[in-house]
Design an enzyme around this catalytic site. Structure first.
Site: not given
Ligand code: AP5
Length: 187
Positions: A13, A88, A127, A133, A144
């Site tokens: 994402k 979410r 990562r 992280r 997660r």
């Molecule tokens: P990346 O692009 O970071 O993927 P992502 O889907 O954004 O993964 P995240 O781990 O950041 O998502 P998340 O939803 O768990 O975390 P968020 O920060 O939103 O890619 C991941 C890795 O893969 C990177 O190293 C990248 O380089 C690599 N990669 C990408 N594409 C690739 C490809 N095609 N091939 C190979 N490698 C690739 O949320 C974190 C926390 O915040 C949540 O758990 C929750 O506690 C809180 N939170 C956030 N939003 C809310 C909400 N709306 N409500 C409540 N709590 C929330």
């Protein structure tokens, strides 16, 4: 364009949101990033969010909704935005609709990036070695994924019913996924 981007942890994402945000010239609004910025700055919001994020749980809707409402009211979001990781929960879906109604606007698309579970776990463990992280340990990653499956994956049906859902295969290289995503948004 007003877009929400959904998909399990590690689906890409954040990576794809950066590309789309540049291509469409709209702000990339990531709730996870806003929480992490607050954690780094040691704000009350950051301290509260950390309690949940470190365990792989969602931050309470009351906290998250208020933060998103304030962010979407900022001037740069007036002509479009890409929301990464919000909504979410079912309550967040309803809140987003209320926020957009009050601004006299509506979503154009809800994009779900799909990806294979073992592949995304490998991406996140890689990562972890680079960025450290705190929620990228195998145990927390699996939690997660569970929380996403229980609370967020079912929401795609709501967007499908509204005719807004677009599903994009997140497997393959970053460039391949970007090409698929931009083509889907162009449809
Ligand atoms: P990346 O692009 O970071 O993927 P992502 O889907 O954004 O993964 P995240 O781990 O950041 O998502 P998340 O939803 O768990 O975390 P968020 O920060 O939103 O890619 C991941 C890795 O893969 C990177 O190293 C990248 O380089 C690599 N990669 C990408 N594409 C690739 C490809 N095609 N091939 C190979 N490698 C690739 O949320 C974190 C926390 O915040 C949540 O758990 C929750 O506690 C809180 N939170 C956030 N939003 C809310 C909400 N709306 N409500 C409540 N709590 C929330």
């Amino acid at each position: 364009m007003r877009i929400v981007l959904m998909g399990p942890p590690g689906a890409g994402k954040g990576t794809q949101a950066t590309v789309v945000s540049k291509a469409l010239d709209i702000p990339h609004i990531s709730t996870g990033e806003i929480f992490r910025a607050n954690m780094r700055a040691g704000t009350e919001l950051g301290i509260e969010a950390k309690k949940y994020m470190d365990m792989g749980e969602y931050v309470p809707d009351s906290v998250t909704n208020k933060m998103v409402a304030a962010r979407l009211a900022e001037a740069d979001a007036a002509n479009g935005f890409l929301l990464d990781g919000y909504p979410r929960t079912a309550e967040q879906v309803g809140e987003l609709e209320l926020i957009l109604n009050s601004l006299g606007t509506a979503l154009n698309k809800a994009v779900e990036i799909t990806a294979n579970t073992e592949e995304v776990i490998q991406r996140l463990l890689k990562r972890a070695e680079i960025e450290g992280r705190p929620d990228d340990t195998e145990e927390v990653i699996r939690r997660r994924m569970e929380v996403y499956a229980e609370q967020t994956a079912p929401l795609t049906a709501l967007y499908a019913d509204k005719g807004l859902l677009v599903q994009v295969d997140g497997m393959g290289s970053v460039e391949e996924v970007s090409a698929r995503l931009l083509a889907a948004l162009d449809d």
